[in-house]
Design a protein around this motif. Structure first.
Motif, PDB file in Angstrom:
ATOM      1  N   GLU A 103       0.856  -1.197   0.000  1.00 38.56           N
ATOM      2  CA  GLU A 103       0.000   0.000   0.000  1.00 38.56           C
ATOM      3  C   GLU A 103       0.883   1.233   0.000  1.00 38.56           C
ATOM      4  OE1 GLU A 103      -3.714   0.320   2.483  1.00 38.56           O
ATOM      5  OE2 GLU A 103      -2.542   1.929   3.422  1.00 38.56           O
ATOM      6  N   LYS A 117      -8.912  10.520  -2.613  1.00 42.68           N
ATOM      7  CA  LYS A 117      -8.004   9.809  -1.724  1.00 42.68           C
ATOM      8  C   LYS A 117      -6.722   9.440  -2.465  1.00 42.68           C
ATOM      9  CE  LYS A 117     -11.740   7.919   1.117  1.00 42.68           C
ATOM     10  NZ  LYS A 117     -12.342   6.676   1.685  1.00 42.68           N
ATOM     11  N   PRO A 144      -7.362   0.835  -6.610  1.00 45.84           N
ATOM     12  CA  PRO A 144      -8.085   1.439  -5.483  1.00 45.84           C
ATOM     13  C   PRO A 144      -8.198   0.430  -4.339  1.00 45.84           C
ATOM     14  CG  PRO A 144      -9.620   0.803  -7.200  1.00 45.84           C
ATOM     15  CD  PRO A 144      -8.251   0.596  -7.771  1.00 45.84           C
ATOM     16  N   VAL A 146     -10.206  -1.101  -2.470  1.00 45.77           N
ATOM     17  CA  VAL A 146     -11.567  -1.562  -2.192  1.00 45.77           C
ATOM     18  C   VAL A 146     -11.504  -2.986  -1.647  1.00 45.77           C
ATOM     19  CG1 VAL A 146     -12.532  -0.098  -4.011  1.00 45.77           C
ATOM     20  CG2 VAL A 146     -11.843  -2.438  -4.542  1.00 45.77           C
ATOM     21  N   PRO A 147     -12.588  -3.480  -1.031  1.00 39.30           N
ATOM     22  CA  PRO A 147     -12.591  -4.863  -0.559  1.00 39.30           C
ATOM     23  C   PRO A 147     -12.232  -5.833  -1.680  1.00 39.30           C
ATOM     24  CG  PRO A 147     -14.485  -3.694   0.309  1.00 39.30           C
ATOM     25  CD  PRO A 147     -13.840  -2.763  -0.670  1.00 39.30           C
ATOM     26  N   ARG A 150      -7.678  -4.346  -1.103  1.00 36.29           N
ATOM     27  CA  ARG A 150      -6.907  -3.781  -0.007  1.00 36.29           C
ATOM     28  C   ARG A 150      -6.247  -4.843   0.864  1.00 36.29           C
ATOM     29  NH1 ARG A 150     -12.332  -1.343   2.667  1.00 36.29           N
ATOM     30  NH2 ARG A 150     -13.169  -3.222   3.683  1.00 36.29           N
ATOM     31  N   ALA A 169     -13.438  -8.093  -7.523  1.00 33.15           N
ATOM     32  CA  ALA A 169     -13.564  -6.970  -6.592  1.00 33.15           C
ATOM     33  C   ALA A 169     -14.588  -5.945  -7.076  1.00 33.15           C
ATOM     34  CB  ALA A 169     -12.209  -6.295  -6.397  1.00 33.15           C
ATOM     35  N   LEU A 171     -14.469  -4.326  -9.999  1.00 31.54           N
ATOM     36  CA  LEU A 171     -13.826  -3.296 -10.819  1.00 31.54           C
ATOM     37  C   LEU A 171     -13.800  -3.764 -12.270  1.00 31.54           C
ATOM     38  CD1 LEU A 171     -10.825  -2.508  -8.431  1.00 31.54           C
ATOM     39  CD2 LEU A 171     -12.918  -1.159  -8.713  1.00 31.54           C
ATOM     40  N   SER A 214     -15.665   5.890 -12.866  1.00 34.68           N
ATOM     41  CA  SER A 214     -14.895   5.682 -11.643  1.00 34.68           C
ATOM     42  C   SER A 214     -13.570   4.988 -11.945  1.00 34.68           C
ATOM     43  CB  SER A 214     -15.703   4.861 -10.632  1.00 34.68           C
ATOM     44  OG  SER A 214     -16.048   3.605 -11.167  1.00 34.68           O
TER      45      SER A 214
END
Length: 235
Positions: A103, A117, A144, A146-147, A150, A169, A171, A214
């Motif tokens: 990360e 962010k 990103p 996201v669950p 991450r 995820a 996406l 997005s």
């Protein structure tokens, strides 16, 4: 409605884009008809029609009892979008190595992408020739947090397709842009690429977005110009 692609045409375009941008390298087996039908919410008949189009374009081949495999090895793009892409050398077998998953915070990249962010999950990978382990590309994928994404810095990344991971995820890349330029590599990049600082590489920066605009993924790649080239459609 005139100009609206049929379901199988839309699916074949999505899969063709995944093949052409290197997410599905030559030799990779495509998911089965049932899996693809579930992914796109269509019948297996529609999937077969999409696969037939990809076969006609020379992007895949179907082996009886084994499934469909990617044939595309760097033919010029033909998607009408005009974005630049890289071209892999024909007939060379390669393997992808995951170097790191972590990360990071990158305020500059977040501002460039118009994101509020500045936290990303970064996946670093390289591609090597199987014949002599020559590194021909190095890429960083910014995702990103996201669950399903991450957790990667802790869980790690398996050998599966990054595209499939993104889809699981939620996406789904729909459109985006890619820019390519030449530049010398710095000391750290040279070490990863097993080259000399100052050697020239192609830098490809690709940003993918979902249908609603997005953010899905940003990929920053360094490509050996001996094994990749830039192709720009016109006319």
């Amino acid at each position: 409605m005139t100009g609206v692609p049929l379901k199988h045409q839309r699916i074949s375009r999505i899969l063709a884009r995944e093949i052409r941008d290197g997410r599905r390298p030559a030799g990779e087996r495509l998911p089965g008809e049932h899996t693809l039908a579930e992914r796109f919410g269509v019948s297996r008949t529609t999937i077969r029609a999409a696969l037939a189009e990809l076969t006609e374009q020379g992007l895949i081949t179907t082996r009886t009892g084994k499934g469909s495999y990617v044939l595309f090895d760097g033919g010029p793009p033909d998607d009408g979008l005009g974005w630049a892409r890289t071209l892999a050398v024909r007939g060379l077998d390669t393997t992808v190595r995951t170097l790191a998953v972590h990360e990071i915070r990158d305020a500059a990249l977040a501002a460039e992408l118009g994101l509020e962010k500045d936290v990303f999950v970064c996946v670093e990978r390289s591609r090597e020739l199987l014949a002599d382990a020559t590194v021909v590309s190095y890429e960083r994928s910014f995702l990103p947090p996201v669950p399903g994404i991450r957790e990667l810095p802790v869980q790690g990344l398996d050998q599966g397709s990054l595209t499939e991971l993104l889809l699981r995820a939620g996406l789904r890349p729909d459109h985006g842009e890619q820019r390519i330029r030449g530049r010398p590599v710095d000391a750290r990049e040279a070490e990863l690429l097993r080259r000399t600082p100052g050697d020239w590489f192609l830098q490809a920066r690709r940003t993918s977005r979902a249908a609603d605009g997005s953010f899905v993924e940003h990929v920053d790649s360094l490509l050996d110009p001996t094994h990749f080239e830039l192709a720009l459609p016109f006319g």
